[in-house]
Design a protein around this motif. Structure first.
Motif, mmCIF file in Angstrom:
data_model
loop_
_atom_site.group_PDB
_atom_site.id
_atom_site.type_symbol
_atom_site.label_atom_id
_atom_site.label_comp_id
_atom_site.label_asym_id
_atom_site.label_seq_id
_atom_site.Cartn_x
_atom_site.Cartn_y
_atom_site.Cartn_z
ATOM 1 N N LYS A 775 0.833 -1.208 0.000
ATOM 2 C CA LYS A 775 0.000 0.000 0.000
ATOM 3 C C LYS A 775 0.865 1.254 0.000
ATOM 4 C CE LYS A 775 -3.505 2.424 2.728
ATOM 5 N NZ LYS A 775 -2.718 3.646 2.847
ATOM 6 N N ASP A 779 0.797 4.095 -2.759
ATOM 7 C CA ASP A 779 0.495 5.461 -2.345
ATOM 8 C C ASP A 779 1.607 6.417 -2.732
ATOM 9 O OD1 ASP A 779 -1.869 4.604 -1.312
ATOM 10 O OD2 ASP A 779 -1.216 4.589 0.775
ATOM 11 N N MET A 801 -4.004 7.290 3.396
ATOM 12 C CA MET A 801 -4.900 6.753 2.375
ATOM 13 C C MET A 801 -4.940 7.725 1.209
ATOM 14 S SD MET A 801 -8.112 5.267 4.611
ATOM 15 C CE MET A 801 -8.587 4.089 3.361
ATOM 16 N N TRP A 905 -12.400 5.099 5.042
ATOM 17 C CA TRP A 905 -11.901 6.484 5.145
ATOM 18 C C TRP A 905 -12.368 7.140 6.438
ATOM 19 C CZ3 TRP A 905 -9.146 10.168 2.135
ATOM 20 C CH2 TRP A 905 -8.453 9.606 1.054
ATOM 21 N N GLU A 908 -10.339 5.844 9.294
ATOM 22 C CA GLU A 908 -8.961 6.349 9.307
ATOM 23 C C GLU A 908 -8.919 7.803 9.777
ATOM 24 O OE1 GLU A 908 -5.146 5.582 9.344
ATOM 25 O OE2 GLU A 908 -6.600 4.110 8.600
ATOM 26 N N VAL A 1092 -9.540 -3.051 1.404
ATOM 27 C CA VAL A 1092 -8.624 -1.953 1.732
ATOM 28 C C VAL A 1092 -7.292 -2.483 2.189
ATOM 29 C CG1 VAL A 1092 -8.281 0.031 3.220
ATOM 30 C CG2 VAL A 1092 -10.539 -0.442 2.289
ATOM 31 N N THR A 1098 -5.896 1.620 -2.655
ATOM 32 C CA THR A 1098 -7.043 1.750 -1.761
ATOM 33 C C THR A 1098 -8.259 2.296 -2.475
ATOM 34 O OG1 THR A 1098 -6.353 3.957 -1.120
ATOM 35 C CG2 THR A 1098 -5.531 2.151 0.190
#
Length: 1114
Positions: A775, A779, A801, A905, A908, A1092, A1098
């Motif tokens: 991830k 990202d 994220m 989301w 987070e 996720v 994501t």
């Protein structure tokens, strides 16, 4: 300090003054020689000045000497002698008498007057003019009288009468033969019957050159003396810049002086060669006395110049060394003045750190702060010690300011040692405090678990002898762990940790000791009771579980826990009635199943090792067959210009990846061949090293672009031919990307076959960490594509994220029409959630293929997380949520592609805000502990999900007093009000537009809890996120667990059973919506490849442009 500097400067000036005196002495010697040549007593009179008079040749100095060494001046026949101006005659005679040495001139001159062709009257007039104007000491006048009979007779007669009139010794000679009686013919020119060769033009040329050289030498000597005096009298500057300017200026002057000396020496050499020229052509040539004097003079001048040059070079070298040492000293002093105050500031900051702490979190916080300051202090101390070493080198090189430098070096080392000692002391004390905190926490946890053990022992089972013995053994086993988890000998603990025991910590320690004592007393009482029960030989009684009563939804957790205990006891008794052979059959089946799982684990482990070895070989093949060949001169002609010097771009950090796998990772994996279920530890230990793949993946677009440009070149074709590869280089450049994604698949397989094994937790953690790396890689590849952001993205903290959303904006102060239009026209935005900010970017597709088609993101807006609030549901859409700031003056309605992405989301963002709130709460608690408030006990907050009526009443009173606000909490940190699991109050200033939010209620409690209550119902669900229990009566669940919601209790609690582990407990309703999904209607997020946690991207939209690593087939 200033006195030391002045003393050192004085010593340096004394040494330079000695050299200056030497230069002055040499200059005086040169001056004497040149004055001897130039005869400057009555002013300058040089051959060049009276060249026209000398050319008339009415008087010459042929260089001859008399019998006693008297210089001879010859006045040849010159009919116009009587018409000569007196000044011309005086200048010529004066110059000629100045040419011989002072010693020779002191002997007196012999004057030869040739008037053989003249008359007596002219002879008499000449003698009278000479007698009246001859400037030197005249020893003898020899006159060659007229040769005609009349004039000779007349001169003999008249000379006797006029002799006294001449006032000098005059001898009349009739022939040159008579002249030879007074002067040797070798000292006379051929005109006078001698043998000496004389050329008047050469004589004038030599004299002019000698005098010019003497004048040049004199000028150089004067310049040298003036320059030496200037250097000796120069004050050393007080700053480095002025010292550098002075050194440059003096160097230029020195170079000019050296050039003048070189010119003078060159001219002297040429003059010496000119004087020696007759000897070179005729070795038997006899020099005249004047020529020998000229030769000696020039040689003496050249020797003196050489000596002067040597002395000047020595003087300059010392002076230059002095200025360079002065410059070094100024730089040293400047750096000392810069470093010394910084050391004082650092020492003061370190001294301000507390050695004691009030909690483990506080101790860890202070330790982190101290560690950050330690890094800065080490850098500063390295700088200071380097400066001290530089000072030592100056002292070793005999610096003139040694007495000033040495104390500064000692001072720097002393301060550094003091700072190091302070750091060690503070760190040691904090570590000891943290050690004590952990020991107290461990003892307290042991007590809590012991209390829970006592509470969970079923009373009905203990009525039987077997049950009592089992319970007694359970107590004994738990008591055996006391030595490992409890603390003893309070006096020893106080003595050992005396330096860190503040009143709060001492009070906490007393409470823990008291708690230990109480728990041990409870255990002892229970053990005595159980021993009595175990000793009874009574008839066994079949226990009967009471019929469960129907409980209302508001029944207390305690009563429900009793009900569960009775039900569980009944079930156990029923199980006890089963035949024995059923247990043995079940045991055999279980052993066979474990053996099958072990075989499957070994199969997966073999695949992991075989593919790892093949991967290492493939990397080596690429590095040797392609990368090394780019440096091969024999292949240079095949490499296109666009590929030259771009090996690092094409291969990235593949050499680093190869070295890690070859030398480290493969060997460590092989160590787990016989115990594959424990291989998760290997991944966890090397998780930091595996992050090197992030740099490789970030470079992959550049590598792909370069490959596309040069893929058809002869170089790659030739390398592929040598390696006998069927696939091109691009396939092998993709291997690292495929490998890092392969690990997570293999770990999933191992985890599936390792349930219940010792290493299962490590495998789960390793899998989560690998997915985290994937991830982070994905990202970061999106993050580097952001353009237009003026700040530094690294200042925003870690990227948590990122994904694409539809966004509506509302502005409280905007025009109504603009607000309405904004609601119906969403913007497509790519959001980047950092720890400190939320970025809104516009996605822009680029033309091209593969990696060249990667999108870029234009920065549009950012929100600081310290001023953000969220509303988890917006407008009744389960895919929408609101993000707002500044008292809802700016509201962003965000619609996610799916409800699952929206939930992820929101969770987070909630974590970020919770962490901020917790940091503020810790700061507030620390502040309140420093200044105790008598009413602080009334505002204490219980985080337990089980509240008494008093606590609820207190909560209501607190809610009236405190209006939670995210922005204000970030600044002033008021005491939070929470229910169940810890969660932040994300909104406080919600207006009437906010779907019922009010400033007096917690939006997380009002909006979210209402929604949870509406949506939750008893049934089976799949957990999509891990959650640890906050209290002994709560339940811990992990992602992938299947749970059953049984019934709802008080305080927003649900009684939940974990169907995988069989454990039961309470879970806060406010957290259930984000933790579970209905297994009947929706697929579990944890088991989905697009989840996720399981997918590198994501956002579902990311896979449209970037090559998703999860789609790559290893």
């Amino acid at each position: 300090m200033r006195g030391h500097a002045c003393g050192c400067r004085t010593m340096a000036l004394n040494r330079v003054s000695q050299l200056c005196h030497e230069i002055t002495r040499l200059w005086l010697q040169l001056k004497m020689i040149t004055d001897d040549i130039l005869q400057k007593e009555d002013g300058p009179l040089l051959a060049a000045q009276i060249g026209s008079e000398l050319q008339k040749q009415f008087a010459i100095l042929p260089g001859g000497r008399g019998i006693n060494g008297h210089p001879v001046i010859f006045l040849p026949e010159f009919p116009a002698f009587g018409e000569l101006p007196e000044e011309e005659l005086q200048n010529v005679l004066r110059y000629l008498t100045s040419v011989p040495s002072v010693a020779a001139s002191g002997e007196g001159f012999i004057l030869i007057i040739d008037r053989r062709l003249d008359r007596w009257a002219a002879v008499r007039a000449t003698l009278l003019r000479i007698a009246g104007s001859f400037p030197g000491n005249l020893h003898l006048v020899l006159v060659l009288r007229p040769t005609t009979l009349f004039q000779r007779t007349l001169s003999d007669f008249l000379f006797k009468f006029n002799r006294d009139e001449f006032k000098m010794k005059v001898v009349m000679l009739s022939t040159v033969t008579e002249l030879h009686a007074y002067i040797d013919p070798g000292q006379l020119t051929t005109d006078l019957g001698g043998t000496q060769e004389y050329c008047h033009d050469n004589w004038i040329s030599h004299r002019t050159a000698i005098e010019a050289f003497a004048l040049m030498v004199k000028t150089v000597a004067q310049t040298l003396q003036a320059f030496g005096t200037e250097l000796a009298e120069t004050e050393l500057p007080n700053d480095a810049e002025a010292t550098m300017d002075l050194l440059h200026k003096h160097t230029v002057q020195k170079d000019t002086m050296k050039e003048d000396l070189k010119v003078a020496l060159s001219q002297g050499g040429r003059l010496l060669a000119c004087i020696n020229e007759p000897l070179q052509t005729d070795p038997e040539y006899n020099m005249t006395q004047d020529e020998m004097e000229n030769l000696a003079t020039v040689q003496r001048l050249l020797g003196q110049l050489d000596e002067t040059e040597t002395a000047f070079d020595d003087f300059w070298e010392r002076h230059r060394t002095k200025l360079e040492q002065c410059l070094q000293l100024r730089h040293f002093e400047k750096h000392f003045r810069e470093v010394r105050p910084q050391l004082d500031v650092m020492s003061e900051r370190l001294s301000g750190f507390s050695e004691v702490s009030i909690s483990p979190a506080h101790a860890e916080h202070v330790l982190r702060e101290l560690s950050s300051h330690e890094d800065k202090a080490c850098e500063l101390m390295d700088l200071a010690l380097s400066l001290a070493s530089e000072g030592d080198r100056l002292i070793e090189n005999s610096h003139y300011a040694e007495d000033s430098i040495r104390p500064k070096c000692s001072e720097l080392r002393g301060v550094c040692e003091e700072i190091s000692s302070t750091l060690r002391s503070k760190k040691s004390l904090l570590l000891r405090a943290l050690e004590l905190h952990h020991a107290l926490e461990e003892a307290s946890q042991w007590c809590e678990e012991g209390i829970l053990l006592l509470a969970n022992q079923p009373v009905d089972r203990c009525q039987s002898q077997d049950g009592a013995e089992a319970a007694l053994q359970e107590l004994e086993r738990y008591l055996d762990t006391a030595a490992l988890h409890t603390i003893t000998d309070r006096s020893n603990i106080c003595c050992q940790y005396e330096a860190v025991l503040n009143p709060q910590l001492r009070d906490h320690m007393d409470k823990v000791f008291q708690k230990q004592s109480s728990v041990q007393e409870m255990f002892e009482k229970r053990r005595v009771s159980l021993k009595k029960l175990a000793a009874k030989q009574t008839r066994p009684v079949q226990p009967v579980a009471p019929r469960p009563e129907v409980k209302s939804p508001l029944s207390s957790p305690n009563s429900e826990r009793k009900e569960r205990r009775y039900s569980a006891d009944g079930a156990l008794c029923q199980k006890g009635e089963s035949p024995v052979h059923n247990g043995s059959t079940r045991h055999a089946s279980l052993s066979e199943e474990e053996e099958n799982l072990a075989v499957l684990r070994r199969h997966v482990m073999n695949e992991l090792l075989e593919t790892e070895r093949a991967y290492v070989e493939e990397l080596l093949c690429v590095l040797e067959g392609y990368a090394a060949e780019m440096d091969n001169p024999a292949m240079a002609h095949l490499i296109p210009s666009s590929l030259q010097s771009k090996k690092d771009i094409l291969f990235g950090n593949m050499p680093e990846i190869y070295q890690f796998h070859k030398r480290t990772f493969l060997k460590e994996l092989e160590a787990y061949t016989d115990c594959p279920e424990l291989v998760g530890r290997c991944f966890l230990e090397r998780m930091t090293d595996l992050q090197i793949y992030e740099a490789y993946c970030q470079n992959k677009p550049r590598s792909e672009s370069l490959w596309r440009q040069c893929s058809d070149c002869a170089f790659f074709q030739e390398c592929q031919k040598k390696l006998e590869h069927k696939l091109g280089l691009d396939s092998y450049l993709l291997k690292p990307v495929q490998r890092i994604t392969k690990y997570q698949l293999l770990l999933k397989e191992l985890l599936k076959y390792s349930k219940g094994c010792d290493g299962a937790d490590d495998l789960q953690e390793a899998l989560s960490s690998i997915l985290g790396i994937l991830k982070a890689v994905n990202d970061s590849m999106h993050l580097i594509a952001i353009t237009g952001y003026e700040g530094n993205l690294s200042d925003l903290g870690r990227l948590l994220m990122q994904g694409s959303f539809s966004v509506w904006t509302e502005h409280k102060k905007g025009h109504a029409k603009v607000k309405d239009l904004a609601r119906f026209k969403p913007m497509q935005r790519h959001l980047f959630l950092h720890e400190k900010a939320l970025l809104f970017c516009k996605r822009r597709e680029e033309n091209g293929e593969g990696y060249e088609k990667a999108p870029s993101y234009s920065f549009k807006h950012s929100l600081s997380m310290s001023a953000v609030g969220i509303t988890e549901s917006a407008k009744g859409d389960n895919k929408k949520f609101e993000i707002w700031s500044n008292s809802r003056e700016e509201v962003f309605i965000v619609q996610a592609p799916t409800a699952e992405i929206k939930t992820a989301w929101v969770n987070e963002i909630r974590k970020v805000l919770t962490q901020q709130l917790k940091a503020c709460r810790d700061a507030t608690q620390q502040k309140s502990s420093d200044s105790p408030n008598p009413t602080s006990n009334n505002s204490s907050i219980s985080l337990s999900p089980f509240r008494s009526s008093g606590q609820k009443s207190q909560k209501k009173q607190d809610e009236k007093k405190v209006e939670p606000n995210v922005t204000s909490e970030a600044n002033s940190c008021p005491s939070p009000k929470q229910k169940g699991w810890n969660k932040p109050s994300l909104s406080a200033d919600a207006s009437e537009e906010n779907d019922g939010f009010s400033s007096g209620e917690d939006p997380m409690t009002s909006d979210i809890d209402d929604e949870v209550v509406k949506k939750l119902a008893p049934g089976k669900y799949t957990v999509v996120a891990d959650c640890e229990k906050a209290g002994p009566q709560e339940l811990s669940v992990k992602s992938g667990d299947m749970v059953q919601l049984i019934r709802e209790g008080e305080e927003g609690q649900w009684f939940v059973k974990n169907l995988r582990s069989g454990k039961e407990g309470w879970v806060a309703a406010a957290n259930l919506l984000s933790l579970i999904s209905e297994s009947k209607s929706s697929q579990s997020l944890s088991s989905s490849d697009g989840s996720v946690s399981g997918n590198l991207s994501t956002s579902s939209s990311c896979s449209e442009t970037y090559t998703s690593f999860s789609d790559i087939k290893p």
